[in-house]
Scaffold this active site. Structure first.
Site, mmCIF file in Angstrom:
data_model
loop_
_atom_site.group_PDB
_atom_site.id
_atom_site.type_symbol
_atom_site.label_atom_id
_atom_site.label_comp_id
_atom_site.label_asym_id
_atom_site.label_seq_id
_atom_site.Cartn_x
_atom_site.Cartn_y
_atom_site.Cartn_z
ATOM 1 N N LYS A 176 1.926 -3.604 6.741
ATOM 2 C CA LYS A 176 2.118 -3.399 5.475
ATOM 3 C C LYS A 176 4.103 -3.415 5.129
ATOM 4 C CE LYS A 176 -1.487 -3.904 3.262
ATOM 5 N NZ LYS A 176 -2.031 -5.482 2.934
ATOM 6 N N SER A 224 0.512 -1.211 0.122
ATOM 7 C CA SER A 224 0.244 0.256 -0.033
ATOM 8 C C SER A 224 1.289 1.033 -0.199
ATOM 9 C CB SER A 224 -1.041 -0.395 1.350
ATOM 10 O OG SER A 224 -1.163 1.127 1.087
ATOM 11 N N TYR A 265 -2.013 -0.873 11.284
ATOM 12 C CA TYR A 265 -2.577 -1.621 9.433
ATOM 13 C C TYR A 265 -1.120 -1.229 8.767
ATOM 14 C CZ TYR A 265 -3.659 -1.292 4.703
ATOM 15 O OH TYR A 265 -3.872 -1.392 3.608
#
Ligand code: WQD
Length: 337
Positions: free
Chosen positions: A153, A124, A149
């Protein structure tokens, strides 16, 4: 070629499965249905007239992964499965770190045991942190992420880089998504977030359908053309095609560590998206300007040139397509209730 797609019943996963099946790949899906619906399997078959094999399993169960590899001759893996809500990750960091990291490590260990070393990871743009410039190029490198989050990643990218350094027989592709929206033109598959959406387009859809009363626009005092936040929206079908292009690259070029931004290379503001949505769908979206959302950046979008030069991939669909296809999916969902 047999491709294992983790999270293959989810929003981006299901669109990628459709593209893979239509390109002649055999697809095996593993999904725990945490943020997806088993009905998507039939929708994929309705679109492609093909039926992927589906395992409803959790990647935290390493034995279950091993069984899938024992029962199927898997050549390569595309890994979408993982928790992905920014807000939820701030409330439940341990759940995010444990799930996203351990499920990925389990998967990689089983792949290694079965000598399967072609891996595409759903990364991302959030891994860039806040580089202080709006146009993100891959060699900017990972920045300081602003939520658990995004940190998972970034950590998984680091794990994959270290894995490749330890054994350069691996072919690993890190695909850094910008803001995926839209839906398949059939309207059969699309994004169906549970509860109150965090992201802009799902929220617009719920306001347009009357399910929610008003869209809160998080700030109009940013240093952008109309003061609202600017992002690089990419149609989910273009994003799915980017995964197929990345798979082709791995199959052609062999082992290596490949990193690509998957974005349109253009930024649009919140109000540009709202106005475009209203215009192409001839529908009103009530909104009001409220305070900025903590952690939001003013503007960022992809430098998409590396994917074009090395994969021959670029986005083809417009913001109008994204708005039209999103609403088409939502209307079919409402009719199906
Ligand atoms: C877009 C713009 C908001 C909601 C996040 C994750 C990122 C990726 C994509 C997974 C911003 C504004 C939003 C609303 C608003 N996810 N907005 N009202 O924050 O760019 O990125 O989703 O990989 O990792 O960080 O997406 O859709 O939440 O926001 O005004 O109700 O819309 O301020 O400018 P974001 P978003």
């Amino acid at each position: 070629m047999n491709v294992l797609v983790t999270g293959g019943l989810g929003f981006i996963g299901s669109h990628t499965v459709v593209e893979l099946l239509e390109k002649g790949y055999d697809v095996i899906i593993v999904d725990n249905l945490y943020n997806s619906d088993i009905k998507v399997k039939d929708k994929i078959t309705e679109i492609t007239k093909k039926t992927p094999k589906v395992y409803i399993e959790d990647l935290l169960n390493k034995e279950a992964i091993n069984k899938i590899f024992n029962e199927n001759n898997i050549d390569e893996v595309i890994h979408f499965a993982g928790y992905k809500a920014v807000g939820e990750s701030c409330k439940k960091p341990l759940m995010y770190y444990y799930n996203n990291l351990m499920s990925t490590i389990n998967l990689l260990e089983v792949m290694k045991e079965h000598n399967v070393k072609k891996f595409i990871f759903s990364s991302s743009a959030t891994i860039y942190g806040n580089p202080g410039i709006p146009k993100y190029v891959e060699d900017l490198g990972r920045g300081i992420t602003t939520n658990p989050y995004g940190t998972t990643k970034s950590m998984i990218e680091q794990i994959l880089e270290d894995l490749y350094k330890s054994d350069n027989e691996w072919s690993i592709s890190l695909l850094r998504y910008f803001n995926p929206i839209g839906a398949h033109k059939s309207g059969l598959i699309g994004e169906k977030p549970n509860g109150i959406p965090n992201n802009l387009m799902p929220y617009i859809l719920k306001v347009a359908s009357g399910e929610l009363e008003v869209l809160n626009v998080f700030g109009n005092d940013y240093d952008t053309p109309d003061g609202t936040g600017v992002r690089d929206y990419i149609h989910v079908v273009d994003l799915a095609k980017g995964h197929v292009s990345s798979l082709n690259k791995i199959e052609k070029s062999g082992s290596g560590l490949y990193i690509y931004n998957l974005g349109s290379g253009k930024g649009y503001s919140v109000l540009e998206l709202v106005n475009t949505f209203e215009r192409v769908n001839n529908i009103k979206v009530n909104y009001k300007i409220v305070e900025r959302r903590p952690g939001d950046l003013a503007e960022y979008y992809a430098d998409a040139s590396k994917a074009l030069n090395e994969l021959g991939w670029k986005t083809e669909k417009t913001l109008e397509d994204m708005c039209r296809d999103s609403w088409n999916f939502m209307k079919k969902e409402i009719q199906s209730i």
